[in-house]
Design a protein around this motif. Structure first.
Motif, short mmCIF file in Angstrom:
data_model
loop_
_atom_site.label_atom_id
_atom_site.label_comp_id
_atom_site.label_asym_id
_atom_site.label_seq_id
_atom_site.Cartn_x
_atom_site.Cartn_y
_atom_site.Cartn_z
N GLU A 165 0.83 -1.20 0.00
CA GLU A 165 0.00 0.00 0.00
C GLU A 165 0.86 1.25 0.00
O GLU A 165 0.60 2.21 -0.73
N ALA A 166 1.95 1.23 0.80
CA ALA A 166 2.86 2.37 0.86
C ALA A 166 3.57 2.58 -0.47
O ALA A 166 3.77 3.71 -0.93
N LYS A 167 3.92 1.47 -1.11
CA LYS A 167 4.58 1.54 -2.41
C LYS A 167 3.68 2.21 -3.45
O LYS A 167 4.11 3.09 -4.20
N GLU A 179 6.17 7.49 8.54
CA GLU A 179 6.73 6.15 8.39
C GLU A 179 6.19 5.48 7.13
O GLU A 179 6.93 4.76 6.44
N LYS A 180 4.93 5.71 6.82
CA LYS A 180 4.34 5.08 5.64
C LYS A 180 5.03 5.59 4.37
O LYS A 180 5.34 4.80 3.46
N TYR A 181 5.27 6.89 4.29
CA TYR A 181 5.96 7.44 3.12
C TYR A 181 7.38 6.89 3.04
O TYR A 181 7.87 6.57 1.93
N ALA A 182 8.06 6.79 4.17
CA ALA A 182 9.43 6.26 4.17
C ALA A 182 9.44 4.79 3.73
O ALA A 182 10.29 4.37 2.94
N VAL A 229 11.36 2.85 0.08
CA VAL A 229 12.23 1.68 -0.07
C VAL A 229 11.48 0.49 -0.66
O VAL A 229 12.10 -0.43 -1.20
N ALA A 230 10.13 0.50 -0.58
CA ALA A 230 9.36 -0.55 -1.24
C ALA A 230 9.37 -0.34 -2.76
O ALA A 230 9.49 -1.28 -3.53
N LEU A 231 9.26 0.94 -3.18
CA LEU A 231 9.29 1.26 -4.60
C LEU A 231 10.70 1.18 -5.16
O LEU A 231 10.92 0.74 -6.29
N PHE A 232 11.68 1.61 -4.33
CA PHE A 232 13.08 1.63 -4.75
C PHE A 232 13.91 0.77 -3.78
O PHE A 232 14.60 1.30 -2.92
N PRO A 233 13.85 -0.53 -3.91
CA PRO A 233 14.50 -1.41 -2.91
C PRO A 233 15.99 -1.21 -2.77
O PRO A 233 16.55 -1.45 -1.70
N TYR A 234 16.68 -0.76 -3.83
CA TYR A 234 18.12 -0.55 -3.71
C TYR A 234 18.46 0.67 -2.84
O TYR A 234 19.62 0.91 -2.52
N GLY A 282 15.34 -0.44 7.36
CA GLY A 282 15.80 -0.13 6.01
C GLY A 282 15.44 1.25 5.53
O GLY A 282 15.99 1.72 4.53
N TYR A 283 14.51 1.94 6.24
CA TYR A 283 14.06 3.25 5.76
C TYR A 283 14.37 4.38 6.75
O TYR A 283 13.92 5.51 6.57
N GLU A 284 15.14 4.10 7.79
CA GLU A 284 15.36 5.11 8.83
C GLU A 284 16.06 6.37 8.33
O GLU A 284 15.91 7.45 8.91
#
Length: 413
Positions: A6-8, A64-67, A71-76, A85-87
């Motif tokens: 959903e966040a992605k 947090e959802k946007y963060a 990383v969900a959309l851009f995993p690298y 992973g998104y801190e």
């Protein structure tokens, strides 16, 4: 996994819809990374969307959802050494990260706007403020008002059109939309991203300024400086305490025919020298509660104009900029009194001046403050408020030092 999906979708839909968002996605798909400037654009777009939908202080779970969506959309872009992973985009425990910092910048801008608005309240509110960042009614009244979709179509057209005349017409038609962005603290930093043709089509700053104030006001500096002000500035500066800097500028301002190589390398041309004399006649200012140490007129000069030899890599100059975002002139030529090209440097962007004369370039620099809604450099505040007198803009409506009023009386008498 459902929440991340959903966040992605949230982040992806925002970037697809917003100007410049697709370029961010394309860069990641191409490189599996984002450069610093692209990352800043992404953070600005997402923080702006977040505050538009949730107010200037979005809840922790929203940030947090946007963060997570990034990383969900851009995993690298995920940090494998952090807990989630998104801190680095938002850390709820410490309240830090790129999104948090951008939101704090937005909050400071809104707080400043509210303070300015509050300080201007009362029966004479409109008469007690002035300058490049206030709301004002433009002189331009478009024959047809474009819808938001029509504006977006025009913006997309301008980014790729090779027809300068068509771009200038579209810029005129989108003036109201752009002016609204300039006055919005959330969107104002994105003007040169949404309207990048400022950076390759000369004359767009003057066009917007004319739409704001009219042609008569726009032409006043070029008309009045050579005939009314220049000689008087030179004459009054002769009464200042003698220093080598003042004497050098006086000689250059009065004797523009000195073409010796030694002089040409260290002295500006006549018109710019007379402008720099203003910094000695009206000393640099220290505005606001946190007053900086005393700055000399010669030090202030470096905040107004910087000289670089022909062949200088402009992009390298932009990368090396640190500190203030206030615009200044970059003069490029074989020597100081033979400049071939002027650029307005604003927020690590180079905007070419249409004029190749120092007076015309200074005229465009002054106008850029109003076109982009940019505060005057604190050190140059006194000089710029005096220059408003030349254009007859907000005279008596802007906070000015007694020295500015004193010099105005002398030069206009």
């Amino acid at each position: 996994m459902r929440i991340d999906s959903e966040a992605k979708r949230l982040v992806e839909s925002i970037l697809i819809q917003k100007p410049g968002g697709e370029q961010i996605i394309n860069e990641y798909n191409r490189t599996k990374s984002l450069g610093d400037e692209t990352r800043r654009k992404m953070v600005n777009i997402l923080a702006a969307d977040m505050t538009e939908k949730n107010g200037s202080s979005p809840p922790r779970q929203v940030k947090e959802k946007y963060a997570r969506g990034i990383v969900a959309l851009f995993p690298y872009l995920s940090d494998p050494f952090s807990k989630n992973g998104y801190e680095h985009y938002y850390d709820g425990e410490s309240g830090t990260g790129y999104l948090a910092w951008r939101i704090k910048t937005i909050q400071r801008g809104l707080a400043k706007e509210r303070r300015t608005s509050f300080e201007g309240q009362g029966p004479s509110a409109e008469g007690m403020s002035g300058g490049p960042t206030i709301r004002r009614e433009p002189q331009f009244a478009p024959e047809a008002v474009l819808s938001e979709d029509e504006c977006k179509e025009a913006i997309a057209f301008m980014k790729h059109s090779a027809d300068e005349d068509s771009v200038k017409m579209k810029m005129k038609l989108t003036f109201d939309y752009r002016h609204g962005m300039v006055l919005d603290p959330v969107q104002s930093n994105n003007i040169l991203t949404v309207f990048p043709r400022f950076k390759d089509i000369k004359g767009l700053i003057k066009q917007d300024f004319v739409l704001m104030f009219g042609g008569a006001v726009s032409g006043k500096l070029l008309e009045r400086w050579p005939t009314m002000f220049k000689k008087k500035v030179i004459q009054h500066c002769k009464n200042l305490p003698t220093t080598s800097d003042v004497q050098e500028l006086l000689i250059a301002a009065e004797h523009p025919t000195d073409d010796s190589e030694e002089s040409a390398n260290f002295v500006w041309d006549s018109d710019l020298s007379s402008k720099l004399l203003l910094l000695h006649l009206i000393p640099p200012s220290a505005q606001g509660r946190k007053r900086p140490g005393k700055v000399s007129a010669s030090q202030a000069e470096r905040h107004l104009v910087v000289f670089k030899k022909s062949g200088t890599n402009i992009e390298e100059h932009l990368r090396n900029i640190t500190g203030s975002d206030q615009p200044y002139l970059l003069a490029v030529g074989p020597q100081k009194n033979a400049v071939h090209q002027y650029f307005i440097i604003l927020d690590q962007h180079a905007i070419p001046c249409k004029s190749t004369s120092s007076l015309g370039a200074f005229d465009e620099l002054f106008k850029a403050h109003f076109v982009f809604g940019t505060n005057y450099n604190t050190i140059l505040h006194n000089m710029y408020t005096f220059i408003q007198t030349v254009y007859n803009i907000d005279v008596g409506k802007v906070n000015e030092s007694p020295r500015v009023a004193e010099v105005r009386v002398r030069l206009l008498s």
